[in-house]
Structure formats: C-alpha cells, structure tokens
Design a protein around this motif. Sequence first.
Motif, PDB file in Angstrom:
ATOM      1  N   UNK A 131       0.833  -1.206   0.000  1.00  0.00           N
ATOM      2  CA  UNK A 131       0.000   0.000   0.000  1.00  0.00           C
ATOM      3  C   UNK A 131       0.868   1.257   0.000  1.00  0.00           C
ATOM      4  N   UNK A 132       1.924   1.235   0.772  1.00  0.00           N
ATOM      5  CA  UNK A 132       2.850   2.365   0.807  1.00  0.00           C
ATOM      6  C   UNK A 132       3.525   2.545  -0.548  1.00  0.00           C
ATOM      7  N   UNK A 133       3.882   1.429  -1.178  1.00  0.00           N
ATOM      8  CA  UNK A 133       4.506   1.476  -2.506  1.00  0.00           C
ATOM      9  C   UNK A 133       3.559   2.079  -3.528  1.00  0.00           C
ATOM     10  N   UNK A 134       2.292   1.679  -3.468  1.00  0.00           N
ATOM     11  CA  UNK A 134       1.309   2.221  -4.402  1.00  0.00           C
ATOM     12  C   UNK A 134       1.185   3.732  -4.258  1.00  0.00           C
ATOM     13  N   UNK A 135       1.209   4.215  -3.022  1.00  0.00           N
ATOM     14  CA  UNK A 135       1.085   5.651  -2.790  1.00  0.00           C
ATOM     15  C   UNK A 135       2.289   6.394  -3.360  1.00  0.00           C
ATOM     16  N   UNK A 136       3.484   5.862  -3.146  1.00  0.00           N
ATOM     17  CA  UNK A 136       4.693   6.496  -3.670  1.00  0.00           C
ATOM     18  C   UNK A 136       4.711   6.443  -5.201  1.00  0.00           C
ATOM     19  N   UNK A 137       4.333   5.284  -5.757  1.00  0.00           N
ATOM     20  CA  UNK A 137       4.316   5.145  -7.216  1.00  0.00           C
ATOM     21  C   UNK A 137       3.263   6.063  -7.826  1.00  0.00           C
ATOM     22  N   UNK A 138       2.142   6.254  -7.133  1.00  0.00           N
ATOM     23  CA  UNK A 138       1.111   7.168  -7.623  1.00  0.00           C
ATOM     24  C   UNK A 138       1.663   8.590  -7.737  1.00  0.00           C
ATOM     25  N   UNK A 139       2.421   9.017  -6.725  1.00  0.00           N
ATOM     26  CA  UNK A 139       3.049  10.342  -6.795  1.00  0.00           C
ATOM     27  C   UNK A 139       4.082  10.387  -7.916  1.00  0.00           C
ATOM     28  N   UNK A 140       4.834   9.303  -8.044  1.00  0.00           N
ATOM     29  CA  UNK A 140       5.846   9.251  -9.100  1.00  0.00           C
ATOM     30  C   UNK A 140       5.204   9.341 -10.477  1.00  0.00           C
ATOM     31  N   UNK A 141       4.059   8.680 -10.647  1.00  0.00           N
ATOM     32  CA  UNK A 141       3.365   8.734 -11.941  1.00  0.00           C
ATOM     33  C   UNK A 141       2.904  10.147 -12.270  1.00  0.00           C
ATOM     34  N   UNK A 142       2.420  10.870 -11.255  1.00  0.00           N
ATOM     35  CA  UNK A 142       2.019  12.261 -11.487  1.00  0.00           C
ATOM     36  C   UNK A 142       3.229  13.116 -11.870  1.00  0.00           C
ATOM     37  N   UNK A 143       4.351  12.813 -11.234  1.00  0.00           N
ATOM     38  CA  UNK A 143       5.579  13.507 -11.611  1.00  0.00           C
ATOM     39  C   UNK A 143       5.972  13.175 -13.043  1.00  0.00           C
ATOM     40  N   UNK A 144       5.854  11.890 -13.417  1.00  0.00           N
ATOM     41  CA  UNK A 144       6.211  11.479 -14.781  1.00  0.00           C
ATOM     42  C   UNK A 144       5.300  12.137 -15.803  1.00  0.00           C
ATOM     43  N   UNK A 145       4.030  12.324 -15.454  1.00  0.00           N
ATOM     44  CA  UNK A 145       3.125  13.005 -16.373  1.00  0.00           C
ATOM     45  C   UNK A 145       3.641  14.392 -16.713  1.00  0.00           C
ATOM     46  N   UNK A 146       4.103  15.104 -15.690  1.00  0.00           N
ATOM     47  CA  UNK A 146       4.603  16.458 -15.923  1.00  0.00           C
ATOM     48  C   UNK A 146       5.931  16.457 -16.655  1.00  0.00           C
ATOM     49  N   UNK A 147       6.621  15.292 -16.682  1.00  0.00           N
ATOM     50  CA  UNK A 147       7.895  15.199 -17.384  1.00  0.00           C
ATOM     51  C   UNK A 147       7.754  14.580 -18.772  1.00  0.00           C
TER      52      UNK A 147
END
Length: 454
Positions: free
Chosen positions: A384-400
Amino acid sequence: MTIQSLFDCIWKNKRLISFLVAASIVLCALSLNFVHSTTAKVIVKFVGSDAENGLTENGMDIDPYEMSSALVIKNAALQLGYENINTEPIRRNMTITPITSTAEKEKYASWIENFSDYGKTEEEKKSPIYYAVTFRTSENTDYARNMLYSIVHEYRDYYTEKYTYRFDITNLSDNLHSQYDYYETIYLLKNKIEDNIKYLDNIIASDFDYRSHKTGYSLKDLTEQYRILNETDLAIAEQSILENKLSKNYSVLISNLKNKMSIAEQNMNLNQQKAQTAKDLMDTYAKKNQEYLWDRFNSDENQSNQVREDVERDDEYAKYQSTYDQLMTDYVQYRTDYENLNIDKGEYEQVIASFEDGMQQNIENADIESSLSDICKRFNSISDLTKEVISEYNRYRESQSVVAVSGVIVESSANSIFYYTVCIIMALAIGVLFCIAKEIYFMHKKKEENESVA
C-alpha cells in the motif's frame, strides 16, 4: 413631409415599432443557437528526452493523435460527470496540428536546397514536439474549456500508463496461509517480494530514486523494506518449516514441488539448446569477419554488407546494434536463464529431500500460521505504501512527459452584442420606413380625395 410630422408618425406607430424590435431580438436569439460555436485551444508539448526523435520514454513512436481517441474522450467525459455522452461528435470536432519552429523549417529548407546542410536523409529531421489541440462545439464556453482541459489531463494519464511506469504492485490475501501449504505460501511471498523489488529497481535504473513528499519514502527505501521482510521474518518462518517438516498436506506438497522441478529442468534444457544455437551462429559470423579482415582492402562487391558493417565499425563508433551484438545478447540471456533455472531446480531438490527425510506426514502448526498471517499483513502494508509512492511518481512522470504550455483559450465565433445591435437597428429602420410609407400613402390618398371634391 416635415421632421415634426415624421416624429409624430413614429410616435403614432410606436407599438408596431416596439413589436418589430422584440421580434428581431427573439429571432436573433434563436438564430444564434444554430450559428454560434465555441472553440477551445491549448498548446501541448512532449518533453521526453527522445521526443525530438519522435519516440516515447519506452522507445515507441509518439502518436499525438491518440488525444482524440474514444477511450481518452470517454474518460474525460466521465471525469466531468457525463456518463452516457456520445464521444464521436467530440472526436470529429477535435483538431491536432503539429507546430514546427521557424529554425527547424529553415534547417529543412536548407536540406532541400543543398542536400547536405541538414542530415543525410529526410527521416533524420527532428520531429515536432509542440502540438496545437483545438475543440469546436456549439455549447457554451465553460463546457468547451472544461472538456478540452479534461481531455488533455486524461491523455497525460493515458500516456504515462502506456509509455512509462504505472502500478505493477498488487496485494496478497491476508488469509493466504490458509489457502496454500506453508512452504507454498513462503514461495509465493518470496516471488512477489522479488518482483516488487525488481519493479522498483527498474524505475530507479531508468530514471532516478524518486522520494515521496507525502510519505517521505524513496524507491530505495521501499526496496529495503521488502528486503528486510524477506531476510528476517520470512527467512525465519521458512527455516522453521523446513527444520520441523511442517506441511498441511504432505503428499500434495511433494507432488507440486516435483512438478516444479520437472518444469525447471525442461526449461533448462530448452535454454541450453538456444544458447548453443546462438553460439554456433556467432562462430559463423566470427569466421566470416576473419575472412574479410584477411583481405579487407581488396574490393569485393559480393561481400556481405552485414559482415562489412561488423568489421568496419572498428574504425569508427557505431551506435546501432549489429547482428553479432544481438546474437551475443541472446546468448547471454539464454545462459543466464539456464543458470537461474538450475538454481531453482537445486532448491526444489533440497526442499524435497528435506521433507522426505522427516516423518512424511501432515503436521499443522498454529504458530507458523499466525506468523505467516502477520507476514502477509506486513507485505500488504508495504505494498500500500509502494502504491502511494508510485502514484506520486506517476504524477511527476506526467509532468515530465506531456505538458500544456498554455492555458485553455476559448474563443466565440459569434459576437452576440454585435448581432443583437444589428437586429435592433434593422428593426427600427424597417419600422420607420413602414411608418413613412404609411404616412405618404395616406397623405396621397387624402390629396386625391380633396381634388375630386373640388
């Protein structure tokens, strides 16, 4: 007709003129509903490292026209609360136009003129990274703006999901220990932990060690949490199971382990054959290369182009992967898979031997079941913690990957004030002309009656 008589005539027919003005306003409002259209526009930029080469982060071709796909539009409409909307009219009214910079146009024009100043082939010119996305609708400006904004947002999410990393983290059932035998539960947990660690390591290797600003965990922190779980509690539970020969169904467990060992052995033999085939082909290429090196300066038009490339790349750096390189890559992969399967096969043999050396009976243990239940809960907590971190990472990747470099601009094709003003003026003009014509008619008729009496 004097000015005074004209004003008197207009005042006398004021109701008629008022009616014409009101009718013109109503007709104008009705006509605007048919001719009025709103156009929303936004500039989108692909900012990936290979975007200028027309490639996404995972090496696939960029297809900006996916923004107008039915899936993206449907998701955008659902985000706005339109559940049963027809996506086809929206798709037809969307236009995606590449924007090429002036400098790039000048370079391409120079290439066309000289065939030397800009690359060797037309395919080497840079791909556009800016695109103008427009959406035309007969709805109001708020609808046009919100719909286009939602489409761009959903496309960014779609792009990230398809061309960059997304969720590959799943939870396990808390009662997994009751569904499988003890050792099989350990096996499933170990495989899942290794998969999650590999997934996170791939992200770190291809990008960087992202750290969540909400949880404070980085990707390496999460891999460390998985390793701690694997090397402490899970390792202790596995050792206890093997030492005490614990199994809820001994015969089924041994049968499953022997089946896995047999499959591993079959895959080992298959990878060994593939590795040998790749090695034989490499030997053939090596001999051909040696023949060419022996007489490399003699002209031979029948010489293989591939062999020539494999040799001549020693004179200068070549970015491409030759056939020999691909064979070497395949050989290394086959040998690696062979060795890994050999390790798995040896582990299965040891486990089978360990269980067969015991009482060879069904033995249940409440402590092990409780321990495995706690391990599953800890694994799910880390997941669950990994999913939350990956979710933030995906939003970051969207902006990149894809960004909107401008806000959504909305333009109306019809100026309502102008049209209403024109309609009112025309109604007044028609009313005045009608009054003048009516007054002239009655004046002329009155004159004729006076002349007939005289």
